[in-house]
Scaffold this active site. Structure first.
Site, PDB file in Angstrom:
ATOM      1  CB  CYS A  11     -11.118  -8.864   2.919  1.00 16.90           C
ATOM      2  SG  CYS A  11     -11.085  -7.468   4.009  1.00 16.90           S
ATOM      3  CE  LYS A  52      -6.360  -3.571  -3.155  1.00 16.60           C
ATOM      4  NZ  LYS A  52      -6.088  -3.732  -1.734  1.00 16.60           N
TER       5      LYS A  52
HETATM    6  N1  PLP Z   1     -10.464  -7.337  -4.435  1.00 17.19           N
HETATM    7  C1  PLP Z   1      -9.249  -7.726  -4.042  1.00 17.19           C
HETATM    8  C2  PLP Z   1      -8.647  -8.945  -4.650  1.00 17.19           C
HETATM    9  C3  PLP Z   1      -8.547  -6.991  -3.104  1.00 17.19           C
HETATM   10  O1  PLP Z   1      -7.334  -7.386  -2.719  1.00 17.19           O
HETATM   11  C4  PLP Z   1      -9.141  -5.835  -2.550  1.00 17.19           C
HETATM   12  C5  PLP Z   1      -8.436  -5.059  -1.517  1.00 17.19           C
HETATM   13  O2  PLP Z   1      -7.602  -5.554  -0.810  1.00 17.19           O
HETATM   14  C6  PLP Z   1     -10.415  -5.474  -3.006  1.00 17.19           C
HETATM   15  C7  PLP Z   1     -11.037  -6.248  -3.937  1.00 17.19           C
HETATM   16  C8  PLP Z   1     -11.101  -4.257  -2.482  1.00 17.19           C
HETATM   17  O3  PLP Z   1     -10.443  -3.117  -2.889  1.00 17.19           O
HETATM   18  P1  PLP Z   1     -10.908  -1.691  -2.355  1.00 17.19           P
HETATM   19  O4  PLP Z   1     -10.903  -1.799  -0.858  1.00 17.19           O
HETATM   20  O5  PLP Z   1      -9.885  -0.756  -2.884  1.00 17.19           O
HETATM   21  O6  PLP Z   1     -12.272  -1.438  -2.886  1.00 17.19           O
END
Ligand code: PLP
Length: 419
Positions: free
Chosen positions: A377, A239
């Site tokens: 999510c 990100k």
């Molecule tokens: N936390 C937040 C706020 C997110 O937006 C995301 C991914 O969209 C995650 C956690 C999880 O990230 P990752 O899939 O890179 O582990």
């Protein structure tokens, strides 16, 4: 408790001062459905500048070997580049020491590390864990698994209709049984920037450690873990213009030292016999096996790239884009923004009367516009607003106002098709 608004207020900046960075991203030259790609899904994954792509290629073509275990040239250079990337992250978040930065496979992995390393050791039956309605599933599910295993309880901070946390309610949740707080810094579904510094200070008054999910904050605002005084801070490289498969966990050294390892294997040990194994020092205690060496080095290159532009400059530019887009979207009859917090990053979640978000996403794709549709999510956020899903446009510093205009025209076109 009084909430002090520490966010940077929008002010006029020269929009085209950032235009030159756009050219650094080869993927933005693509055409999708014969239309120039308009990429508005950076909250899911940002795009990668050429300099990071080149860094990965250089590593693979001239520097690759496994790290730590050998004395030959390539292994030494790979080790030093990998540790160099750790140092870049330490500087980026202003951690006290490099050993407070652990490479993980991403935010989800970082949070799971804390759940296993801290939670399973220190949280017991009857203890309480505070989370918020705004959490991404990755900062809910691990704690639910822990609660199921230990008999601990999860308490939830509610939000108001703008998508802001109710801080009074947060403070009222604390009691003798409160043992841990998990907070999202910036909501991925709504863009809300939470007043985490004050919330951390309040938790510390009760001697409760705080983990911050910074997945959506680190790409957009300056993060200083010493100033925040958080115990843990997690984010993912993909990100922040870096590769997938790598992320980081910051932890205060004393917390990390007190924790048990999450994964067992090579590199995380000091010595092994069949009778007893002793563990390596931090950060290695938490980096079992061959880590994502190339990705970590790419992560370091992405951090260099973002630091050269400057996180404050990125934040101001994106705020300008957000304000512009918010105004235009609010002008379209039948379109409603979900999440109108006073402090936001450049995330626009919206619903359109009579049209399912998936249909919006599909039709916008025909215009070359990439937005995300779904629950992001963050199903508890959707439940709070009584909706199954939203369409979400999320902006980065490589987007511009012409792309916002195209999004607005795209939404109007979708409405004409459906209504
Ligand atoms: N936390 C937040 C706020 C997110 O937006 C995301 C991914 O969209 C995650 C956690 C999880 O990230 P990752 O899939 O890179 O582990």
């Amino acid at each position: 408790m009084k909430i002090i608004d520490t966010s940077i207020q929008p002010r006029k900046i020269q929009t085209n001062s950032m235009e030159k960075f756009r050219a650094d991203f080869p993927i933005l030259k693509l055409k999708i459905n014969d239309k120039p790609l308009i990429y508005l899904d950076s909250a899911a994954s940002s795009q990668m500048p050429q300099v990071v792509i080149d860094r990965l290629v250089h590593y693979q073509t001239a520097q690759h070997a496994n790290i730590n275990r050998a004395v030959y040239y390539l292994s030494e250079i790979a080790t030093s580049e990998y540790e160099g990337a750790r140092h870049k992250l330490q500087k980026f978040i202003n951690a006290r020491e490099d050993r407070e930065v652990i490479f993980t496979s991403g935010t989800t992995d970082s949070i799971n590390l804390v759940m296993h390393g801290y939670g399973r050791k220190f949280i017991k039956a009857g203890d309480e864990i505070i989370l918020t309605t705004l959490e991404h599933h990755s900062n809910i599910v691990p704690w639910q698994m822990l609660a199921e295993e230990t008999g601990a309880k999860i308490r939830i901070v509610p939000i108001n209709d703008k998508g802001e946390l109710l801080i009074d309610a947060y403070e009222k949740l604390f009691n003798k049984r409160t043992k841990f707080v998990g907070l999202i810094h910036v909501s991925n579904a709504l863009g809300t920037i939470n007043p985490i510094k004050q919330m951390i200070a309040f938790a510390h008054l009760h001697h409760v450690p705080v983990l911050i999910d910074g997945a959506q904050a680190a790409p957009h605002i300056k993060v200083d873990v010493q100033d925040l005084d958080c115990d843990f801070y997690a984010f993912s490289a993909h990100k922040l213009c870096g590769p997938t498969g790598v992320g980081m966990l910051y932890g205060k050294a004393a917390q990390l030292e007190a924790m048990q390892p999450f994964k067992g294997g090579g590199d995380m040990i000091a010595s092994v016999t069949f009778e007893k194994t002793t563990y390596n020092v931090i950060p290695h205690k938490f980096e079992a096996g061959t880590p994502p060496i190339a990705a970590a080095i790419g992560f370091g290159a992405a951090i260099d790239y973002l630091s050269t532009i400057g996180m404050d400059k990125i934040h101001l530019y994106e705020l300008d884009l957000l304000n512009y887009a918010t105004e235009l979207i609010n002008d379209i009859p039948g379109v409603h923004i979900v999440g109108n917090a006073i402090n936001k990053t450049a995330v626009l979640s919206f619903v359109v009367d009579g049209i399912h978000p998936h249909d919006i996403g599909t039709l916008l794709n025909q215009e070359g516009i990439a937005v995300r549709t779904g629950h992001h999510c963050a199903q508890p956020v959707m439940q709070r607003f009584n909706i199954p899903a939203t369409s979400r446009a999320s902006f980065a510093f490589y987007n511009n106002k012409l792309e916002v205009d195209a999004l607005i025209a795209g939404i109007r076109k979708v409405q004409k098709v459906f209504l």
